[in-house]
Design a protein around this motif. Sequence first.
Motif, mmCIF file in Angstrom:
data_model
loop_
_atom_site.group_PDB
_atom_site.id
_atom_site.type_symbol
_atom_site.label_atom_id
_atom_site.label_comp_id
_atom_site.label_asym_id
_atom_site.label_seq_id
_atom_site.Cartn_x
_atom_site.Cartn_y
_atom_site.Cartn_z
ATOM 1 N N CYS A 132 -15.738 -2.311 -3.915
ATOM 2 C CA CYS A 132 -16.795 -1.282 -3.844
ATOM 3 C C CYS A 132 -16.607 -0.177 -4.893
ATOM 4 N N LYS A 133 -15.547 -0.314 -5.701
ATOM 5 C CA LYS A 133 -15.243 0.669 -6.757
ATOM 6 C C LYS A 133 -15.137 2.100 -6.202
ATOM 7 N N ILE A 134 -14.399 2.214 -5.109
ATOM 8 C CA ILE A 134 -14.111 3.521 -4.509
ATOM 9 C C ILE A 134 -12.691 3.902 -4.917
ATOM 10 N N ASN A 135 -12.525 5.137 -5.423
ATOM 11 C CA ASN A 135 -11.208 5.535 -5.910
ATOM 12 C C ASN A 135 -10.857 6.962 -5.474
ATOM 13 N N ASP A 136 -9.926 7.589 -6.208
ATOM 14 C CA ASP A 136 -9.451 8.928 -5.835
ATOM 15 C C ASP A 136 -10.486 10.031 -6.035
ATOM 16 N N LYS A 137 -11.612 9.697 -6.624
ATOM 17 C CA LYS A 137 -12.697 10.680 -6.748
ATOM 18 C C LYS A 137 -13.467 10.809 -5.429
ATOM 19 N N GLN A 138 -13.448 9.743 -4.651
ATOM 20 C CA GLN A 138 -14.156 9.759 -3.357
ATOM 21 C C GLN A 138 -13.215 9.994 -2.175
ATOM 22 N N ILE A 139 -12.007 9.390 -2.242
ATOM 23 C CA ILE A 139 -11.030 9.525 -1.148
ATOM 24 C C ILE A 139 -9.806 10.269 -1.681
ATOM 25 N N ASP A 140 -9.504 11.421 -1.070
ATOM 26 C CA ASP A 140 -8.438 12.290 -1.591
ATOM 27 C C ASP A 140 -7.050 11.659 -1.522
ATOM 28 N N PHE A 141 -6.748 11.053 -0.379
ATOM 29 C CA PHE A 141 -5.455 10.382 -0.205
ATOM 30 C C PHE A 141 -5.521 9.517 1.039
ATOM 31 N N PHE A 142 -4.505 8.690 1.252
ATOM 32 C CA PHE A 142 -4.377 7.857 2.448
ATOM 33 C C PHE A 142 -3.145 8.298 3.231
ATOM 34 N N TYR A 143 -3.272 8.322 4.546
ATOM 35 C CA TYR A 143 -2.095 8.473 5.408
ATOM 36 C C TYR A 143 -1.592 7.084 5.759
ATOM 37 N N ASP A 144 -0.264 6.924 5.792
ATOM 38 C CA ASP A 144 0.325 5.656 6.225
ATOM 39 C C ASP A 144 1.709 5.924 6.803
ATOM 40 N N THR A 145 2.124 5.056 7.721
ATOM 41 C CA THR A 145 3.441 5.211 8.352
ATOM 42 C C THR A 145 4.510 4.349 7.669
ATOM 43 N N THR A 146 4.084 3.445 6.773
ATOM 44 C CA THR A 146 5.034 2.512 6.153
ATOM 45 C C THR A 146 5.850 3.215 5.071
ATOM 46 N N SER A 147 7.143 3.321 5.319
ATOM 47 C CA SER A 147 8.032 4.085 4.431
ATOM 48 C C SER A 147 7.980 3.624 2.974
ATOM 49 N N TYR A 148 7.842 2.301 2.737
ATOM 50 C CA TYR A 148 7.845 1.779 1.368
ATOM 51 C C TYR A 148 6.598 2.179 0.565
ATOM 52 N N LYS A 149 5.524 2.596 1.257
ATOM 53 C CA LYS A 149 4.264 2.930 0.564
ATOM 54 C C LYS A 149 4.130 4.414 0.249
ATOM 55 N N ILE A 150 4.854 5.243 0.994
ATOM 56 C CA ILE A 150 4.684 6.701 0.896
ATOM 57 C C ILE A 150 5.088 7.233 -0.481
ATOM 58 N N SER A 151 4.261 8.157 -0.999
ATOM 59 C CA SER A 151 4.407 8.776 -2.328
ATOM 60 C C SER A 151 4.079 7.821 -3.471
ATOM 61 N N LYS A 152 3.507 6.664 -3.119
ATOM 62 C CA LYS A 152 3.029 5.739 -4.142
ATOM 63 C C LYS A 152 1.501 5.772 -4.139
ATOM 64 N N PHE A 153 0.886 4.922 -4.963
ATOM 65 C CA PHE A 153 -0.561 4.922 -5.102
ATOM 66 C C PHE A 153 -1.117 3.524 -4.867
ATOM 67 N N LEU A 154 -2.268 3.469 -4.202
ATOM 68 C CA LEU A 154 -2.891 2.170 -3.928
ATOM 69 C C LEU A 154 -3.251 1.460 -5.214
ATOM 70 N N PRO A 155 -2.996 0.144 -5.287
ATOM 71 C CA PRO A 155 -3.326 -0.601 -6.508
ATOM 72 C C PRO A 155 -4.821 -0.571 -6.803
ATOM 73 N N GLY A 156 -5.158 -0.431 -8.077
ATOM 74 C CA GLY A 156 -6.564 -0.437 -8.492
ATOM 75 C C GLY A 156 -7.231 0.894 -8.318
ATOM 76 N N SER A 157 -7.371 1.356 -7.086
ATOM 77 C CA SER A 157 -8.076 2.616 -6.805
ATOM 78 C C SER A 157 -7.232 3.850 -7.131
ATOM 79 N N LYS A 158 -5.911 3.670 -7.177
ATOM 80 C CA LYS A 158 -4.957 4.730 -7.515
ATOM 81 C C LYS A 158 -5.071 5.962 -6.602
#
Length: 393
Positions: A315-341
């Motif tokens: 859907c080509k939604i990125n950091d311009k539309q969604i400020d950030f994601f909350y997640d409980t998975t330790s390995y993902k925290i402080s990283k960026f989602l692939p593609g949408s960044k």
Amino acid sequence: MMKKFLNLGLQPLANSYITRNKLNHKEKKFKLIVGFNPKNYLVSILNTIPKEKMFNDKYPYKSSESLTMKKSFKDLSVEIKKKFKPNLILEIGSNDGAFIKNFKKNCVIGVEPCKNLAKITRYKGYKTFSEYWDVSLAKKISKKKKIDVIYSANTLSHIENFSEIFKAVNLSLSDKGILILEDPSLLECIKNVAYDQFYCEHIYVFSAIALKKILDKFNFEIFDIQNTKTHGGSNRYFIKRKKNSFYKLNPNVLKNIVVEKKNGLHKFSTYKRFANKVLLSKKRLIQVVKKIKKNKKRIIGYGATAKSCTVLNYCKINDKQIDFFYDTTSYKISKFLPGSKIEVKKYKKLKKNVTDYVFLGAWNFKKEIFKKERDFIKSGGKFITHIPYPKII
């Protein structure tokens, strides 16, 4: 011959979360195209990725960090002990041990190619092979003792070579031995327009009718099916060798096959209609997000999942539309989602002064999330979902 029906565009590897210092690096992407085989009714992605690129020492998903999955595994382990009384159990794709920890350490073996996860169960004292499931590993494991129950949840759909899978299973099982295979239900995927079930790791999304045809080739058969609610609707298949007469055929098997055929899972026209619904879903989600942003409202994401990766990139939604994601998975925290960044932040209880709307990346855990975020909902906080169609809850 595979017939293409769905093109989800260029997609990054769904679990390749980006570190801050690599944000400007070019990401590797692949065409995510899904097809249907009219001969065996199998639905699969057409451009597969080498397993080593997906399952390595940096795999970010930990099943123990979901209360829903922990409960599901615990309930199943009680059923297995009661119904099958196994002396030895093996799990293919044991992850961080959410399933195997329900058994005594001398009664269970884990197989987990992702070294960072295998390390966790080894540290806890569970015998874990950090290798890919194949004939060579099956020979090594079953040299001393045969396995009574082999369990695999959301893993065999990651392995392209069916011949290798079932030859290895056949080598390992005791005479009375069974395979329990659990994966997202294709029927529920089609009903819910859950196109995010398709990403690089999910080579196949199984139906009972397709799995039956595949198993026939290797002299295995399904003797029971349980329909579960995990991952937005899954099927748990109980499988035995055809010559194994210890277990009778449960009427659930025929019931599932009848329902799937009634819903047209054996017809290409069903998948073409599904593809049209997916396109409509994309258009509607973009409209919902645009309207919210036009009204100067804030959106964050909840659950930086592999599923959400497919949706955001399609859907080509990125950091311009969604400020950030909350997640409980330790390995993902402080990283960026692939593609949408979009940045992934450590989970905090939702508050109305932080955001107006929350995009449900982990929609399959909606019940668990809504229970946890009761106060946010009471204060007027709203969620955005794309399942079964884009809407604000």
